[in-house]
Design an enzyme around this catalytic site. Structure first.
Site, short mmCIF file in Angstrom:
data_model
loop_
_atom_site.label_atom_id
_atom_site.label_comp_id
_atom_site.label_asym_id
_atom_site.label_seq_id
_atom_site.Cartn_x
_atom_site.Cartn_y
_atom_site.Cartn_z
N GLN A 235 0.85 -1.20 0.00
CA GLN A 235 0.00 0.00 0.00
C GLN A 235 0.88 1.24 0.00
O GLN A 235 1.87 1.29 0.72
CB GLN A 235 -0.92 0.02 1.22
CG GLN A 235 -1.96 -1.10 1.23
CD GLN A 235 -3.07 -0.91 0.20
OE1 GLN A 235 -3.02 -0.03 -0.66
NE2 GLN A 235 -4.08 -1.75 0.26
N CYS A 355 -9.97 -0.72 -4.37
CA CYS A 355 -9.46 0.60 -4.80
C CYS A 355 -10.23 1.10 -6.01
O CYS A 355 -9.84 2.09 -6.62
CB CYS A 355 -7.96 0.55 -5.05
SG CYS A 355 -7.49 -0.68 -6.24
C1 LIG Z 1 -4.51 -4.41 -3.98
S1 LIG Z 1 -3.18 -5.50 -3.78
C2 LIG Z 1 -3.43 -6.04 -2.12
C3 LIG Z 1 -2.24 -6.66 -1.46
C4 LIG Z 1 -2.34 -6.84 0.05
N1 LIG Z 1 -3.60 -7.33 0.49
C5 LIG Z 1 -1.93 -5.58 0.77
O1 LIG Z 1 -2.80 -4.98 1.45
O2 LIG Z 1 -0.76 -5.17 0.68
C6 LIG Z 1 -3.65 -6.82 -4.79
C7 LIG Z 1 -2.68 -8.00 -4.80
O3 LIG Z 1 -3.26 -9.04 -5.60
C8 LIG Z 1 -2.23 -9.70 -6.32
N2 LIG Z 1 -2.92 -10.41 -7.41
C9 LIG Z 1 -3.31 -9.94 -8.63
N3 LIG Z 1 -3.98 -10.86 -9.31
C10 LIG Z 1 -4.05 -11.97 -8.51
C11 LIG Z 1 -4.64 -13.25 -8.64
N4 LIG Z 1 -5.31 -13.58 -9.75
N5 LIG Z 1 -4.54 -14.12 -7.64
C12 LIG Z 1 -3.85 -13.80 -6.50
N6 LIG Z 1 -3.26 -12.59 -6.32
C13 LIG Z 1 -3.36 -11.68 -7.30
C14 LIG Z 1 -1.30 -8.58 -6.69
O4 LIG Z 1 -0.02 -9.08 -7.00
C15 LIG Z 1 -1.32 -7.72 -5.42
O5 LIG Z 1 -0.33 -8.14 -4.52
#
Ligand SMILES: C[S@@+](CC[C@H](N)C(=O)[O-])C[C@H]1O[C@@H](n2cnc3c(N)ncnc32)[C@H](O)[C@@H]1O
Length: 397
Positions: A235, A355
């Protein structure tokens, strides 16, 4: 002459006439003369030529690039009013697309300037800046008021990187350390001794290979330490992230089983593990999972397992009966398969962090057939931009 009715979802003033007109940097109730700068079938885009009556909510803009850069949309508006704008925006979207009417709680950013721990710049013909909105025209900058001070300090010394054409990203942490990520076809000629003496550079990564130091550093949020690799999500606002940690703690039940989908470097799952008896974190980026496994050790959590893979598929393979799912997806929200697998599990509680209120509304429209929405928060993660983080607490009907 026209009077601005309200702001659109991108922070532009709206004039409702035969055709809708969006006016850059105009505020509600302002009386303006304007000039149309773009016409399309459905709407016009305009700019103010004469501000006849100023809104009482208009403030002097501290950033010299604000009217050109396009990164921020709301610096000309009082901070408290930017929060009202975001609250109304989320209310409107949830009502229009998911028929949800709910009282939204607002979480302020205690540092509405100098909060960003990550900033990406373009370097073009030796000049650095941001691209203007929807163009490849460079707006040259020497600082960004949203970025933390350590990032602004290194930008002052960007000439010592001797880059002609590149993408450069600066990441910083609680200790003002820096990770610098460069993508370029330039021949590398970085003045390392000067830069490393003057700034706390932990690592420089060029075209995905370590050029200097490390490719990761440690970030600290709410007294917890987290390893973060150069390409792992984290974040961008540590102050507001602290508050999201508190919401997660409040809404995870003692001794429950929790799944943390899209877990990044494991932050929310590790916070949840304080109360839960078992947590499963799922993430698709290999480096983020490596960080998460280290973070499990640093934070002394024996009750959390991390799994590399696509959340929509891996969630279906967990055998334990899950009580709570934390959902924190990228901007495009949940796929059909992810939604149907979550509904198949039917956990008692969901904590959905988003987001993008549009994809959130799309997903809530489906989830609300089985879940009641107990609470909605907007968290001002991206102050002075039109972006907003929303946290929804849902409970099985
Ligand atoms: C908005 S971030 C949230 C990360 C974490 N929850 C945080 O608060 O730091 C979304 C995360 O989803 C991962 N991501 C994207 N597509 C995904 C998928 N299909 N399956 C699992 N993770 C995924 C991204 O790499 C990223 O780390």
């Amino acid at each position: 002459m026209a009077i601005i009715n309200k702001l659109d979802h991108f922070g532009r003033g709206i004039i409702f006439d035969e055709k809708i007109t969006f006016v850059n940097y105009a505020l509600p109730s302002e009386e303006i003369d304007y000039q149309i700068i773009k016409k399309s079938k459905k709407y016009n885009l305009a700019q103010i030529t004469n501000l006849k009556t100023k809104s009482a909510d208009r403030v002097d803009v501290p950033c010299p690039y604000f009217f050109k850069c396009g990164g921020c949309a709301l610096e000309h508006l009082k901070y408290s009013k930017t929060l009202e704008f975001k609250k109304e925006k989320v209310e409107e979207i949830l009502n229009k697309y998911a028929k949800i009417q709910s009282n939204i709680n607002v979480i302020e950013n205690p540092h509405p300037y100098n909060y960003r721990n990550k900033l990406s710049l373009k370097i073009k013909n030796g000049k650095q800046g941001f691209y203007e909105t929807k163009s490849h025209k460079l707006v040259e900058i020497t600082q960004c008021l949203l970025a933390q001070e350590s990032i602004n300090q290194i930008i002052k010394d960007i000439s010592y990187f001797h880059l002609k054409n590149a993408d450069i990203t600066f990441r910083t942490n609680y200790n003002n350390e820096l990770l610098i990520i460069i993508q370029t076809a330039d021949k590398i000629n970085i003045d390392l001794s000067y830069l490393t003496q003057k700034h706390k550079i932990v690592g420089i990564i060029i075209n995905d290979a370590i050029f200097y130091g490390e490719d990761k550093f440690i970030e600290k949020i709410a007294n917890r330490l987290f390893q973060v690799s150069y390409n792992s999500f984290f974040q961008i606002n540590p102050y507001v992230t602290t508050k999201i940690f508190e919401i997660v703690t409040e809404n995870v039940q003692k001794d429950s089983i929790v799944a943390d989908l899209y877990c990044g470097v494991g932050t929310l799952g590790i916070v949840a593990a304080q109360k839960a008896c078992q947590v499963y974190g799922i993430e698709i980026v290999p480096n983020a999972i490596k960080n998460a496994l280290i973070n499990k050790k640093i934070n002394k959590c024996s009750n959390i397992d991390f799994c590399l893979g696509d959340a929509k598929e891996v969630i279906d393979k967990i055998k334990a009966k899950i009580d709570t799912i934390i959902i924190d997806p990228p901007r495009n929200g949940l796929s059909q398969e992810a939604l149907s697998n979550i509904l198949k599990i039917t956990p008692k509680d969901l904590i959905y962090i988003s987001c993008d209120p549009m994809t959130l509304a799309r997903d809530l429209k489906i989830l609300k057939e089985r879940y009641i929405i107990k609470k909605i928060y907007i968290a001002d993660m991206f102050s002075y931009t039109y972006h907003v983080e929303t946290v929804c607490i849902l409970s099985l009907i």
